[in-house]
Enzyme design. Structure first.
Site, mmCIF file in Angstrom:
data_model
loop_
_atom_site.group_PDB
_atom_site.id
_atom_site.type_symbol
_atom_site.label_atom_id
_atom_site.label_comp_id
_atom_site.label_asym_id
_atom_site.label_seq_id
_atom_site.Cartn_x
_atom_site.Cartn_y
_atom_site.Cartn_z
ATOM 1 N N TYR A 1 -15.189 -11.498 -0.653
ATOM 2 C CA TYR A 1 -15.853 -10.251 -1.060
ATOM 3 C C TYR A 1 -17.075 -10.533 -1.919
ATOM 4 C CZ TYR A 1 -12.161 -7.387 0.874
ATOM 5 O OH TYR A 1 -11.299 -6.766 1.743
ATOM 6 N N ASP B 1 -6.396 -2.815 -7.635
ATOM 7 C CA ASP B 1 -6.996 -3.453 -6.466
ATOM 8 C C ASP B 1 -7.152 -4.938 -6.751
ATOM 9 O OD1 ASP B 1 -8.305 -2.446 -3.776
ATOM 10 O OD2 ASP B 1 -9.474 -4.153 -4.481
ATOM 11 N N ARG C 1 0.819 -1.223 0.000
ATOM 12 C CA ARG C 1 0.000 0.000 0.000
ATOM 13 C C ARG C 1 0.848 1.266 0.000
ATOM 14 N NH1 ARG C 1 -5.808 -0.637 1.369
ATOM 15 N NH2 ARG C 1 -6.186 -2.722 0.602
ATOM 16 N N ARG D 1 -3.487 6.734 0.753
ATOM 17 C CA ARG D 1 -4.009 7.896 1.460
ATOM 18 C C ARG D 1 -3.066 8.598 2.420
ATOM 19 N NH1 ARG D 1 -9.282 4.895 3.302
ATOM 20 N NH2 ARG D 1 -7.679 3.286 3.181
ATOM 21 N N ARG E 1 -6.978 12.502 -5.409
ATOM 22 C CA ARG E 1 -8.247 11.835 -5.113
ATOM 23 C C ARG E 1 -9.409 12.838 -5.108
ATOM 24 N NH1 ARG E 1 -9.266 10.176 0.234
ATOM 25 N NH2 ARG E 1 -10.559 8.304 0.393
HETATM 26 O O1 CP3 Z 1 0.209 -1.514 -2.520
HETATM 27 C C1 CP3 Z 1 -0.138 -0.620 -3.315
HETATM 28 O O2 CP3 Z 1 0.291 0.545 -3.277
HETATM 29 C C2 CP3 Z 1 -1.068 -1.023 -4.437
HETATM 30 C C3 CP3 Z 1 -2.410 -0.655 -4.170
HETATM 31 C C4 CP3 Z 1 -3.375 -1.637 -3.556
HETATM 32 C C5 CP3 Z 1 -4.700 -1.238 -3.303
HETATM 33 N N1 CP3 Z 1 -5.399 -2.325 -2.895
HETATM 34 C C6 CP3 Z 1 -5.231 0.122 -3.508
HETATM 35 C C7 CP3 Z 1 -6.374 0.550 -2.668
HETATM 36 C C8 CP3 Z 1 -3.273 -2.984 -3.212
HETATM 37 C C9 CP3 Z 1 -2.055 -3.920 -3.239
HETATM 38 C C10 CP3 Z 1 -4.562 -3.410 -2.796
HETATM 39 C C11 CP3 Z 1 -4.876 -4.807 -2.424
HETATM 40 C C12 CP3 Z 1 -6.106 -5.081 -1.673
HETATM 41 N N2 CP3 Z 1 -7.354 -4.566 -1.858
HETATM 42 C C13 CP3 Z 1 -6.197 -6.042 -0.643
HETATM 43 C C14 CP3 Z 1 -5.077 -6.932 -0.194
HETATM 44 C C15 CP3 Z 1 -4.123 -6.166 0.649
HETATM 45 C C16 CP3 Z 1 -4.524 -6.075 2.102
HETATM 46 O O3 CP3 Z 1 -4.636 -4.941 2.575
HETATM 47 O O4 CP3 Z 1 -4.699 -7.125 2.713
HETATM 48 C C17 CP3 Z 1 -7.516 -6.041 -0.181
HETATM 49 C C18 CP3 Z 1 -8.068 -6.894 0.928
HETATM 50 C C19 CP3 Z 1 -8.250 -5.114 -0.969
HETATM 51 C C20 CP3 Z 1 -9.702 -4.794 -0.902
HETATM 52 C C21 CP3 Z 1 -9.896 -3.368 -0.578
HETATM 53 N N3 CP3 Z 1 -9.700 -2.326 -1.458
HETATM 54 C C22 CP3 Z 1 -10.305 -2.797 0.655
HETATM 55 C C23 CP3 Z 1 -10.585 -3.589 1.898
HETATM 56 C C24 CP3 Z 1 -10.362 -1.410 0.470
HETATM 57 C C25 CP3 Z 1 -10.825 -0.369 1.435
HETATM 58 C C26 CP3 Z 1 -9.736 -0.191 2.429
HETATM 59 C C27 CP3 Z 1 -9.822 1.121 3.134
HETATM 60 O O5 CP3 Z 1 -8.908 1.302 3.956
HETATM 61 O O6 CP3 Z 1 -10.698 1.933 2.894
HETATM 62 C C28 CP3 Z 1 -9.949 -1.128 -0.836
HETATM 63 C C29 CP3 Z 1 -9.794 0.211 -1.437
HETATM 64 C C30 CP3 Z 1 -8.402 0.605 -1.734
HETATM 65 N N4 CP3 Z 1 -7.578 -0.101 -2.552
HETATM 66 C C31 CP3 Z 1 -7.730 1.777 -1.293
HETATM 67 C C32 CP3 Z 1 -6.455 1.761 -1.893
HETATM 68 C C33 CP3 Z 1 -5.369 2.795 -1.786
HETATM 69 C C34 CP3 Z 1 -8.298 2.832 -0.349
HETATM 70 C C35 CP3 Z 1 -9.360 3.627 -0.987
HETATM 71 C C36 CP3 Z 1 -8.906 4.915 -1.596
HETATM 72 O O7 CP3 Z 1 -7.701 5.207 -1.722
HETATM 73 O O8 CP3 Z 1 -9.786 5.709 -1.996
#
Ligand code: CP3
Length: 352
Positions: A154, A77, A27, A31, A40
């Site tokens: 999911y 994602d 990640r 944010r 964003r």
């Molecule tokens: O690592 C990176 O920089 C690549 C970006 C990345 C995102 N999602 C962007 C994202 C990666 C590797 C993921 C993987 C992902 N997505 C996982 C596996 C990693 C982990 O954390 O276990 C999972 C379970 C998801 C599903 C997912 N996507 C969730 C649960 C959420 C909401 C999380 C939150 O904190 O709100 C997302 C949205 C998401 N994907 C965000 C980002 C940066 C946050 C929303 C946003 O930026 O507007």
């Protein structure tokens, strides 16, 4: 390009000796970065930010420009390929992923179709291609996917879940139905991993983030076989691309993760890195595993934890990382300090 020119992370992932472990952060784009929050506001839709290649490239490169990590992960994602098999999704602010209607019936599962990444995910081709050109051989470009159990969680729950009651109900009362969904997901994800590698991903990480929610015996039934199936299919055509497996809360299934066939096990922070090494054996490479919460500590504390983790992991076969994604609200200065310290760790350890 000769072997010697390959970037550090890729070389270590393949088993080479190096003067220090490579470092990146799960990640690392997101944010906690001001430039991301600003972008964003201009582009409020997560799907647009991740599916418009120009935006996904710009976001992937934000941490590269700020910190020069040894790995640049594409911004995307784990849910991104799902519309391509017939499962639309959205990511809603303060709520996370939403899949409506959730996938719960035989009719719905039978309607899912194989993934054609060329037509469903053209933006991934452009993103990975461009990232390779942009970072040249100064860093390693990582692709990633979700593993079937976590994607099914999911799809079946319809959203992030605390206790996974809906998918466990399916697992424990209609297992054949869930297996049908999991094997369709495994085929689609294997296809997608191959597509990422063909388009420039040099290492691919499998996120089975919520497989740690399964008891070990259920992990062996519902998570491990599908991880293995993806690894088997990918290694058939791409035997030299290192694969990493990450699970959150994996302490109870760490040895089992090693049976997936991946090259590198990504360890979360609930396991001491020295214990993880013993449990996984000398042949398995590891990634991790500093507590992302440690980045809220003082810089002295962060430095001590970095040195401690790297010493415990030992001199070879280690990719330094956090034990899970960097948390929103993490001070960017501490992230900068984390990378600077990790990249100078050979000098710091030499004087310690
Ligand atoms: O690592 C990176 O920089 C690549 C970006 C990345 C995102 N999602 C962007 C994202 C990666 C590797 C993921 C993987 C992902 N997505 C996982 C596996 C990693 C982990 O954390 O276990 C999972 C379970 C998801 C599903 C997912 N996507 C969730 C649960 C959420 C909401 C999380 C939150 O904190 O709100 C997302 C949205 C998401 N994907 C965000 C980002 C940066 C946050 C929303 C946003 O930026 O507007």
């Amino acid at each position: 390009m000769g072997e010697a020119q390959e970037p550090l992370l890729l070389r270590v992932a393949k088993g080479a000796q190096a003067h220090r472990p490579p470092v990146w952060m799960m990640r690392q784009a997101g944010r906690y970065m001001k430039v991301y929050r600003e972008l964003r506001e201009k582009y409020p839709s997560f799907r647009e930010r991740s599916e418009n290649a120009d935006l996904a490239i710009e976001i992937s490169l934000q941490p590269w420009h700020a910190f020069q990590p040894d790995g640049v992960i594409m911004f995307s994602d784990i849910l991104t390929p799902l519309p391509g098999i017939g499962i639309p999704f959205d990511i809603v602010e303060h709520k996370g992923p939403v899949i409506d209607p959730p996938i719960r019936t035989k009719e719905q599962i039978e309607k899912l179709h194989p993934l054609d990444p060329e037509s469903a995910l053209p933006f991934v081709r452009k993103t990975l291609n461009t990232l390779r050109t942009e970072v040249e051989n100064k860093s390693t470009v990582l692709g990633f996917v979700g593993s079937p159990w976590t994607l099914a969680a999911y799809a079946v729950e319809g959203k992030s879940s605390k206790n996974y009651a809906v998918i466990k109900e399916m697992a424990f009362s209609q297992p054949a139905l869930l297996h049908q969904l999991l094997s369709k997901l495994a085929d689609a994800i294997a296809t997608y991993v191959r597509f990422q590698i063909d388009n420039g991903a040099q290492v691919v990480q499998l996120f089975d983030s919520w497989a740690g929610q399964l008891s070990p015996q259920d992990y062996d039934t519902f998570a491990l076989p599908y991880q293995q199936e993806i690894v088997r299919q990918v290694k058939q055509t791409h035997p030299h691309t290192p694969l990493i497996l990450y699970i959150s809360g994996s302490a109870g299934v760490l040895e089992r993760m090693g049976k997936s066939g991946v090259d590198i096990v990504s360890v979360d922070w609930t396991v001491d890195m020295a214990d993880a090494r013993k449990r996984l054996g000398a042949e398995m490479k590891v990634q991790g595993n500093m507590d992302p919460g440690a980045l809220f500590g003082s810089q002295d504390f962060i430095r001590d934890r970095i040195l401690d983790t790297i010493k415990k992991a030992g001199p070879t076969g280690h990719i330094f990382n956090l034990g899970h994604g960097v948390l929103p609200g993490t001070p960017e200065d501490n992230v900068r300090f984390f990378f600077e310290t990790a990249k100078n760790v050979d000098k710091l350890l030499a004087v310690a």
